[in-house]
Design an enzyme around this catalytic site. Structure first.
Site, PDB file in Angstrom:
ATOM      1  N   ASP A 234       0.968  -1.239  -0.103  1.00 22.48           N
ATOM      2  CA  ASP A 234      -0.049  -0.162  -0.228  1.00 22.48           C
ATOM      3  C   ASP A 234       0.973   1.181  -0.054  1.00 22.48           C
ATOM      4  O   ASP A 234       1.634   1.688   0.557  1.00 22.48           O
ATOM      5  CB  ASP A 234      -1.219   0.059   1.502  1.00 22.48           C
ATOM      6  CG  ASP A 234      -1.461  -1.200   1.397  1.00 22.48           C
ATOM      7  OD1 ASP A 234      -1.051  -2.722   1.103  1.00 22.48           O
ATOM      8  OD2 ASP A 234      -2.752  -1.166   1.645  1.00 22.48           O
ATOM      9  N   HIS A 236      -1.313   4.255  -0.085  1.00 21.12           N
ATOM     10  CA  HIS A 236      -1.968   5.187   0.101  1.00 21.12           C
ATOM     11  C   HIS A 236      -1.868   7.055   0.013  1.00 21.12           C
ATOM     12  O   HIS A 236      -1.541   7.634   1.081  1.00 21.12           O
ATOM     13  CB  HIS A 236      -2.513   4.960   1.496  1.00 21.12           C
ATOM     14  CG  HIS A 236      -2.968   3.653   1.606  1.00 21.12           C
ATOM     15  ND1 HIS A 236      -5.084   3.977   1.032  1.00 21.12           N
ATOM     16  CD2 HIS A 236      -3.395   2.764   2.348  1.00 21.12           C
ATOM     17  CE1 HIS A 236      -5.761   2.693   1.956  1.00 21.12           C
ATOM     18  NE2 HIS A 236      -4.758   2.318   2.737  1.00 21.12           N
ATOM     19  N   ASP A 263      -3.787  -0.549  -3.556  1.00 18.85           N
ATOM     20  CA  ASP A 263      -4.093   0.796  -2.500  1.00 18.85           C
ATOM     21  C   ASP A 263      -2.979   2.131  -2.914  1.00 18.85           C
ATOM     22  O   ASP A 263      -2.161   2.145  -1.801  1.00 18.85           O
ATOM     23  CB  ASP A 263      -4.253   0.714  -0.818  1.00 18.85           C
ATOM     24  CG  ASP A 263      -5.466  -0.292  -0.511  1.00 18.85           C
ATOM     25  OD1 ASP A 263      -6.447  -0.581  -1.549  1.00 18.85           O
ATOM     26  OD2 ASP A 263      -5.472  -0.478   0.321  1.00 18.85           O
ATOM     27  N   ASP A 266      -5.847   7.390  -1.340  1.00 17.80           N
ATOM     28  CA  ASP A 266      -7.028   7.417  -0.406  1.00 17.80           C
ATOM     29  C   ASP A 266      -6.007   7.305   0.740  1.00 17.80           C
ATOM     30  O   ASP A 266      -5.008   6.900   1.247  1.00 17.80           O
ATOM     31  CB  ASP A 266      -8.102   6.122  -0.040  1.00 17.80           C
ATOM     32  CG  ASP A 266      -9.128   6.047  -0.591  1.00 17.80           C
ATOM     33  OD1 ASP A 266      -9.335   7.507  -1.430  1.00 17.80           O
ATOM     34  OD2 ASP A 266      -9.951   5.423  -1.119  1.00 17.80           O
ATOM     35  N   ARG A 267      -6.732   8.321   2.018  1.00 17.48           N
ATOM     36  CA  ARG A 267      -5.980   8.574   2.994  1.00 17.48           C
ATOM     37  C   ARG A 267      -5.391   9.449   3.181  1.00 17.48           C
ATOM     38  O   ARG A 267      -4.962  10.832   3.469  1.00 17.48           O
ATOM     39  CB  ARG A 267      -5.265   7.361   4.018  1.00 17.48           C
ATOM     40  CG  ARG A 267      -7.099   6.506   4.201  1.00 17.48           C
ATOM     41  CD  ARG A 267      -6.256   5.675   5.007  1.00 17.48           C
ATOM     42  NE  ARG A 267      -7.094   4.465   5.852  1.00 17.48           N
ATOM     43  CZ  ARG A 267      -8.224   5.286   6.750  1.00 17.48           C
ATOM     44  NH1 ARG A 267      -8.239   5.769   7.378  1.00 17.48           N
ATOM     45  NH2 ARG A 267      -9.366   4.358   7.032  1.00 17.48           N
ATOM     46  N   ASN A 295      -8.386  -2.506  -2.176  1.00 14.66           N
ATOM     47  CA  ASN A 295      -9.861  -2.993  -1.997  1.00 14.66           C
ATOM     48  C   ASN A 295     -10.335  -1.372  -2.132  1.00 14.66           C
ATOM     49  O   ASN A 295     -12.119  -0.560  -1.856  1.00 14.66           O
ATOM     50  CB  ASN A 295     -10.020  -3.090  -0.843  1.00 14.66           C
ATOM     51  CG  ASN A 295      -8.675  -3.071   0.536  1.00 14.66           C
ATOM     52  OD1 ASN A 295      -8.319  -3.070   0.608  1.00 14.66           O
ATOM     53  ND2 ASN A 295     -10.067  -1.592   0.987  1.00 14.66           N
ATOM     54  N   HIS A 296      -9.575  -0.272  -1.874  1.00 19.71           N
ATOM     55  CA  HIS A 296      -9.266   1.856  -2.271  1.00 19.71           C
ATOM     56  C   HIS A 296      -9.185   1.718  -3.765  1.00 19.71           C
ATOM     57  O   HIS A 296      -9.760   3.451  -3.127  1.00 19.71           O
ATOM     58  CB  HIS A 296      -8.499   1.973  -1.413  1.00 19.71           C
ATOM     59  CG  HIS A 296      -8.656   2.363   0.495  1.00 19.71           C
ATOM     60  ND1 HIS A 296      -9.752   3.397   0.552  1.00 19.71           N
ATOM     61  CD2 HIS A 296      -8.863   1.304   1.028  1.00 19.71           C
ATOM     62  CE1 HIS A 296      -9.973   3.059   1.957  1.00 19.71           C
ATOM     63  NE2 HIS A 296      -8.940   2.126   1.904  1.00 19.71           N
ATOM     64  N   HIS A 344      -3.644  -8.554  -3.258  1.00 18.03           N
ATOM     65  CA  HIS A 344      -3.867  -7.527  -2.558  1.00 18.03           C
ATOM     66  C   HIS A 344      -4.163  -7.588  -1.013  1.00 18.03           C
ATOM     67  O   HIS A 344      -3.872  -7.213  -0.025  1.00 18.03           O
ATOM     68  CB  HIS A 344      -5.060  -6.125  -2.710  1.00 18.03           C
ATOM     69  CG  HIS A 344      -4.529  -4.704  -1.503  1.00 18.03           C
ATOM     70  ND1 HIS A 344      -3.944  -4.068  -1.455  1.00 18.03           N
ATOM     71  CD2 HIS A 344      -5.951  -4.189  -0.779  1.00 18.03           C
ATOM     72  CE1 HIS A 344      -4.402  -3.908  -0.407  1.00 18.03           C
ATOM     73  NE2 HIS A 344      -5.658  -3.722  -0.132  1.00 18.03           N
ATOM     74  N   ARG A 392     -13.356  -6.839   9.194  1.00 23.68           N
ATOM     75  CA  ARG A 392     -13.582  -6.109   8.957  1.00 23.68           C
ATOM     76  C   ARG A 392     -14.897  -5.651   8.960  1.00 23.68           C
ATOM     77  O   ARG A 392     -14.727  -4.672   8.007  1.00 23.68           O
ATOM     78  CB  ARG A 392     -11.888  -5.514   7.365  1.00 23.68           C
ATOM     79  CG  ARG A 392     -11.136  -5.561   7.576  1.00 23.68           C
ATOM     80  CD  ARG A 392     -10.465  -4.849   5.810  1.00 23.68           C
ATOM     81  NE  ARG A 392      -8.771  -5.970   6.542  1.00 23.68           N
ATOM     82  CZ  ARG A 392      -8.069  -4.514   6.144  1.00 23.68           C
ATOM     83  NH1 ARG A 392      -8.220  -3.843   6.480  1.00 23.68           N
ATOM     84  NH2 ARG A 392      -6.656  -5.387   6.023  1.00 23.68           N
ATOM     85  N   HIS A 419      -2.219  -4.476   2.138  1.00 25.36           N
ATOM     86  CA  HIS A 419      -3.628  -4.434   2.897  1.00 25.36           C
ATOM     87  C   HIS A 419      -4.089  -4.218   4.736  1.00 25.36           C
ATOM     88  O   HIS A 419      -4.637  -3.842   5.065  1.00 25.36           O
ATOM     89  CB  HIS A 419      -4.647  -5.393   2.324  1.00 25.36           C
ATOM     90  CG  HIS A 419      -6.443  -5.416   2.927  1.00 25.36           C
ATOM     91  ND1 HIS A 419      -6.602  -4.344   2.677  1.00 25.36           N
ATOM     92  CD2 HIS A 419      -7.152  -6.569   3.613  1.00 25.36           C
ATOM     93  CE1 HIS A 419      -8.331  -4.841   2.695  1.00 25.36           C
ATOM     94  NE2 HIS A 419      -7.394  -5.913   3.414  1.00 25.36           N
TER      95      HIS A 419
END
Length: 490
Positions: A234, A236, A263, A266-267, A295-296, A344, A392, A419
């Site tokens: 990730d 991110h 990923d 995001d964030r 997943n993002h 992922h 999750r 992840h």
């Protein structure tokens, strides 16, 4: 003795009650210090001693939210509400968990409950209003979408009418193509927090979509015996940490191939810069630069965690929709030398899944809530054998036996996945057969973890780990573009 008579629940002693309160107070200190795992452990001890206090579950739910264990957070918030219907924070926590899982309609019901109890509360009003906006937006989009005749966004973009202004001095495509000079210029341009011209940005997205559409859902990669190959987890939106990887390990090239394992966005608030950098390298080295979907890379996550807001702020809503279209074509997994699978999230709720079945997944869609595609993007390993519901709230947790069976069935040696934040940037589990790599150090500027990437060669495929600290970045906080609800979910 009548076996059908239920025993009354144990009434906690005064000593238990007092000890539970001490555990809660200590847990609160850990929470404030952002040490969420220890906070969860102590809230759990408080609950074991006195399981009838709503606030213990409510506080643990909040800690689970911070560690992205949305399923556990949802369960705890619901338990808190069952214990005390007037515990308002329970409704907030449950709404936040459902929001994080993209279940906006269900979240809205809890915000409605809070509004009824506290009609003059400005915070409650804001959260209700924001959630209601999302619910209405989704309903509107569904109402106007006619899937059979829906033209792709990429097909509606007219690059010819986009002019390059004289004052633009940034990176330029050469004959409409990404070149190494363009990529080097882009890296420096982005370091200075400047924006790639919209015409070039759109061109990259249109071209990368066309390229991704030619790939299967599982991509096979061949690595020569003496060739180096790098796998990153990730990112991110942490652009300056991405640049640090390239500085440590060399720029991508035909002799320095990379796989980024989902990923990308995001964030972190430099997600646009990260994803255009990665897409640029994918176009420059299509057979030596690889990207798996995380997943993002989905509408729901992007609406909540900042990527959609960032694209709209830096470009347009139309481009945000185009990104969604591109993400739908990202491969779901890669297989290295027929020996290692990289994906992922993780493995599956059944034991008979083959690589060929993964290869044939129809991926051109938003991730479903169950099935192979969902589990590839969302699942996590667990230390004990067997399977369990995901912490999750989506995907599954899988044990060493599940990993072993999957690898044996498909003649593989080990699994690489991402992840999950790991303090040292990576973790080796399941007797060395399940490796997690996470490449975003000091995640969200608060976790304090290191980042890592894996290098290996084609002959022995032994993973080597490079671990690194976060580097400084401009004063733009993580989640700057996130949905206001998420930023205020406390």
């Amino acid at each position: 003795m009548n076996d059908n008579v239920e025993e009354s629940p144990r009434v906690p002693s005064d000593e238990d009650v007092q000890a539970a309160e001490k555990f809660k107070e200590k847990a609160n200190e850990f929470f404030k210090a952002q040490n969420y795992d220890d906070a969860i452990s102590l809230y759990t001890k408080a609950i074991e001693l006195n399981p009838n206090v709503a606030i213990y579950y409510g506080n643990r739910s909040f800690a689970y939210l911070r560690t992205e264990c949305f399923g556990y957070a949802l369960s705890d918030a619901t338990k808190a509400i069952e214990l005390d219907r007037n515990y308002i924070k329970g409704y907030y926590r449950r709404a936040a968990a459902n929001m994080s899982l993209g279940k906006f309609k269900i979240a809205l019901k809890d915000y409605e409950t809070v509004m009824k109890v506290r009609p003059k509360d400005q915070d409650a009003k804001m959260k209700y209003t924001e959630c209601n906006k999302i619910v209405k937006k989704i309903a509107f989009e569904k109402a106007i979408a006619v899937e059979e005749n829906k033209k792709s966004i990429a097909d509606t973009i007219n690059l010819d009418i986009m002019s390059i202004e004289d004052e633009y001095t940034g990176p330029k495509l050469e004959d409409d193509k990404v070149t190494l000079k363009f990529m080097k210029d882009l890296l420096e341009w982005y370091k200075d927090q400047k924006k790639l011209h919209r015409k070039y940005a759109y061109k990259i997205l249109i071209d990368v979509k066309a390229l991704l559409m030619t790939l299967p859902s599982l991509v096979d990669i061949t690595i020569g015996d003496t060739d180096k190959f790098t796998v990153c987890g990730d990112i991110h939106g942490q652009y300056y940490d991405l640049i640090n990887i390239f500085e440590k390990n060399g720029l991508p090239s035909e002799t320095n191939p990379y796989l980024f394992n989902g990923d990308f966005v995001d964030r972190g608030s430099f997600s646009v810069e990260c994803v255009f950098t990665l897409f640029g390298f994918k176009l420059l080295y299509p057979n030596h630069f690889f990207m798996s979907r995380g997943n993002h890379e989905s509408i729901t996550m992007n609406q909540i965690y900042g990527f959609e807001g960032e694209v709209k702020a830096k470009y347009t809503a139309q481009m945000a929709d185009l990104f969604t279209e591109v993400y739908n074509w990202l491969p779901l997994a890669h297989c290295l030398n027929n020996r290692v699978m990289v994906t992922h999230g993780g493995l599956f709720s059944r034991d008979d899944v083959t690589l060929d079945e993964i290869r044939k997944i129809d991926r051109n869609r938003q991730p479903p809530e169950d099935g192979l595609m969902c589990e590839l993007l969302w699942s996590d390993p667990q230390p004990q054998d067997g399977r369990a519901p995901s912490k999750r709230g989506i995907g599954v947790q899988f044990g060493p036996d599940v990993t072993s069976k999957f690898l044996e069935l498909n003649n593989l040696e080990y699994l690489v996945r991402s992840h999950e934040v790991k303090q040292n940037g990576y973790e080796i589990a399941h007797d060395g057969k399940c490796i997690t790599v996470f490449s975003a150090p000091n995640y969200c500027d608060q976790i304090g973890n290191k980042g890592a990437f894996i290098t290996l060669n084609g002959k022995d495929m032994i993973p080597n780990f490079t671990v690194y600290e976060a580097v400084p970045h401009p004063n733009v906080r993580p989640m700057a573009y996130a949905n206001p609800l998420l930023k205020a979910m406390s």
